[in-house]
Design a protein around this motif. Structure first.
Motif, PDB file in Angstrom:
ATOM      1  N   ASP A   1      57.721  86.224  68.209  1.00 39.96           N
ATOM      2  CA  ASP A   1      59.095  85.806  67.911  1.00 39.96           C
ATOM      3  C   ASP A   1      59.878  86.936  67.250  1.00 39.96           C
ATOM      4  OD1 ASP A   1      58.669  83.315  69.009  1.00 39.96           O
ATOM      5  OD2 ASP A   1      58.461  82.285  67.078  1.00 39.96           O
TER       6      ASP A   1
ATOM      7  N   CYS B   1      60.880  89.526  69.848  1.00 42.29           N
ATOM      8  CA  CYS B   1      62.011  89.040  70.651  1.00 42.29           C
ATOM      9  C   CYS B   1      63.313  89.116  69.850  1.00 42.29           C
ATOM     10  CB  CYS B   1      61.762  87.607  71.123  1.00 42.29           C
ATOM     11  SG  CYS B   1      60.386  87.458  72.273  1.00 42.29           S
TER      12      CYS B   1
ATOM     13  N   SER C   1      66.225  85.084  71.676  1.00 41.91           N
ATOM     14  CA  SER C   1      65.295  84.073  71.190  1.00 41.91           C
ATOM     15  C   SER C   1      64.650  83.416  72.409  1.00 41.91           C
ATOM     16  CB  SER C   1      66.037  83.033  70.351  1.00 41.91           C
ATOM     17  OG  SER C   1      65.150  82.044  69.904  1.00 41.91           O
ATOM     18  N   PRO C   2      63.317  83.437  72.518  1.00 46.01           N
ATOM     19  CA  PRO C   2      62.671  82.881  73.704  1.00 46.01           C
ATOM     20  C   PRO C   2      62.789  81.360  73.756  1.00 46.01           C
ATOM     21  CG  PRO C   2      61.028  83.474  72.080  1.00 46.01           C
ATOM     22  CD  PRO C   2      62.352  83.953  71.551  1.00 46.01           C
TER      23      PRO C   2
END
Length: 100
Positions: free
Chosen positions: A8, A11, A17-18
């Motif tokens: 996270d 990213c 933000s995935p």
């Protein structure tokens, strides 16, 4: 630190933000999801070295994602010679991964 937290953070540092819809601790399961086109995943380089058809691997050279491995045993029970040998072989095998 858990791999998910590190992923996270990677990213976020890349500016996105995935959208996580599936999580698994099992790396082989994740690799199978990817091969089915269900998404992308971070994966151990050891699994990536045994490639699976239909998957492209990209190694992240600029990031330091570290997994901790520990061997545990009871301090109240003496180790057998086989257990001592296993610990020694493990240390030697993992030494190339900068493990202590």
């Amino acid at each position: 630190m858990k791999l998910r937290i590190k992923a996270d953070a990677l990213c976020e540092n890349a500016g996105f933000s995935p959208n996580v819809i599936i999580e698994s601790q099992n790396m082989e399961t994740l690799r199978n999801y990817v091969s089915l086109g269900i998404g992308i995943s971070f994966l151990s380089h050891l699994l990536a070295s045994s490639s699976k058809p239909g998957i492209l691997y990209y190694q992240l050279h600029d990031y330091s994602i570290v997994r901790d491995f520990v061997l545990i045993y009871s301090k109240n029970n003496p180790l057998s010679s086989m257990e001592k040998a296993f610990i020694q072989v493990s240390k030697e095998s993992l030494s190339s991964f900068n493990c202590d």
